[in-house]
Design an enzyme around this catalytic site. Sequence first.
Site, PDB file in Angstrom:
ATOM      1  N   HIS A  68      23.985  49.898  15.325  1.00  0.00           N
ATOM      2  CA  HIS A  68      23.433  51.241  15.104  1.00  0.00           C
ATOM      3  C   HIS A  68      22.347  51.603  16.116  1.00  0.00           C
ATOM      4  O   HIS A  68      21.160  51.421  15.833  1.00  0.00           O
ATOM      5  CB  HIS A  68      22.837  51.320  13.697  1.00  0.00           C
ATOM      6  CG  HIS A  68      23.849  51.357  12.617  1.00  0.00           C
ATOM      7  ND1 HIS A  68      24.264  52.521  12.013  1.00  0.00           N
ATOM      8  CD2 HIS A  68      24.559  50.360  12.045  1.00  0.00           C
ATOM      9  CE1 HIS A  68      25.177  52.249  11.095  1.00  0.00           C
ATOM     10  NE2 HIS A  68      25.373  50.946  11.084  1.00  0.00           N
TER      11      HIS A  68
ATOM     12  N   GLU B 191      21.143  54.412  16.748  1.00  0.00           N
ATOM     13  CA  GLU B 191      20.249  55.467  16.226  1.00  0.00           C
ATOM     14  C   GLU B 191      19.119  54.886  15.383  1.00  0.00           C
ATOM     15  O   GLU B 191      18.159  55.591  15.078  1.00  0.00           O
ATOM     16  CB  GLU B 191      21.058  56.500  15.426  1.00  0.00           C
ATOM     17  CG  GLU B 191      21.384  56.129  13.996  1.00  0.00           C
ATOM     18  CD  GLU B 191      22.499  55.106  13.848  1.00  0.00           C
ATOM     19  OE1 GLU B 191      22.856  54.440  14.837  1.00  0.00           O
ATOM     20  OE2 GLU B 191      23.006  54.957  12.711  1.00  0.00           O
TER      21      GLU B 191
ATOM     22  N   CYS C  81      29.499  52.494  13.699  1.00  0.00           N
ATOM     23  CA  CYS C  81      29.793  51.778  12.452  1.00  0.00           C
ATOM     24  C   CYS C  81      30.962  52.451  11.726  1.00  0.00           C
ATOM     25  O   CYS C  81      32.078  52.410  12.212  1.00  0.00           O
ATOM     26  CB  CYS C  81      28.526  51.692  11.595  1.00  0.00           C
ATOM     27  SG  CYS C  81      28.645  50.486  10.269  1.00  0.00           S
TER      28      CYS C  81
END
Lengths: 223, 78
Positions: free
Chosen positions: A194, A196, A85
């Site tokens: 994302h 994560e 991002c």
Amino acid sequence: MKIGVITFPGTLDDVDAIRAARYADAEPVSLWHADADLHGVDAVIVPGGFSYGDYLRCGAIARFAPVMSSVVDAAKGGMPVLGICNGFQILCEAGLLPGALVRNQKLHFVCRDQWLRVENNTTAWTTRFEPGAEVLIPLKSGEGSYVADQATLDELEGEGRVVFRYVGENPNGSRADIAGVTSANGRVVGLMPHPEHAIDALTGPSDDGLGLFYSVVDSLVGA
Amino acid sequence: MARVVVDVMPKPEILDPQGQAVAGALPRLGFTGVTEVRQGKHFELEVDDTVDDDTLAKIAEGFLANPVIEEWTVRRLS
């Protein structure tokens, strides 16, 4: 196996990136924007957020942080680097990845779970995925529309350097539905969604994101 | 000392959704006849005499603008 995670003023997702590194059995190491020392890490994650408040352009000021000059040097030496991002925006501004990210086509901030197709499973961050695998990863960005001139897009497509592509409706106007790209040597990867945030079904839509972090650990063990 | 203006604009081929939104709002405000709006950035720099044109170009090209997506111009006002 040490994975560094950078924190800039305005970074939001460093804690989740640290958690993801830990899930992949790596040792997370916090890196500070003002410290040029990479503290012996084997790979670096540039996480998401709004570094320096997105002032001037997303990532434009972060790229000049002391830590980034060390990251650029290390990346040129082959160290795996992942930009997520705002981290992707920073890597583009720093010249480690081609192109740029601009305002979403319809100006809306997009926040949703997004299906992606893995187009290249040979990078340092994607070897754990089957070719063409479809993964569900949260996307949350207002300036996630990937642009590059036609020659650059042709080069990326020709060399298989589009790593992730949006599946279904294009969420932000990205050229060629591009969600993520890689460097010529496949060591640096940037993507807007994302991974994560998708490492455990308890806290995300899937654990598909774990594949990136396991992949880089594999690449470092094999090195 | 001199005042320098740097204008940064999205390249013509880059979609400018902010400019389009402004253009779309004008008829709703009763202003007709504006066929296109492009939105960019305007910087005003106060510089001393040691800052030459080459340096200003480096500031514009390397920092204030991203040449992948933007064009820039530098003007000295005084």
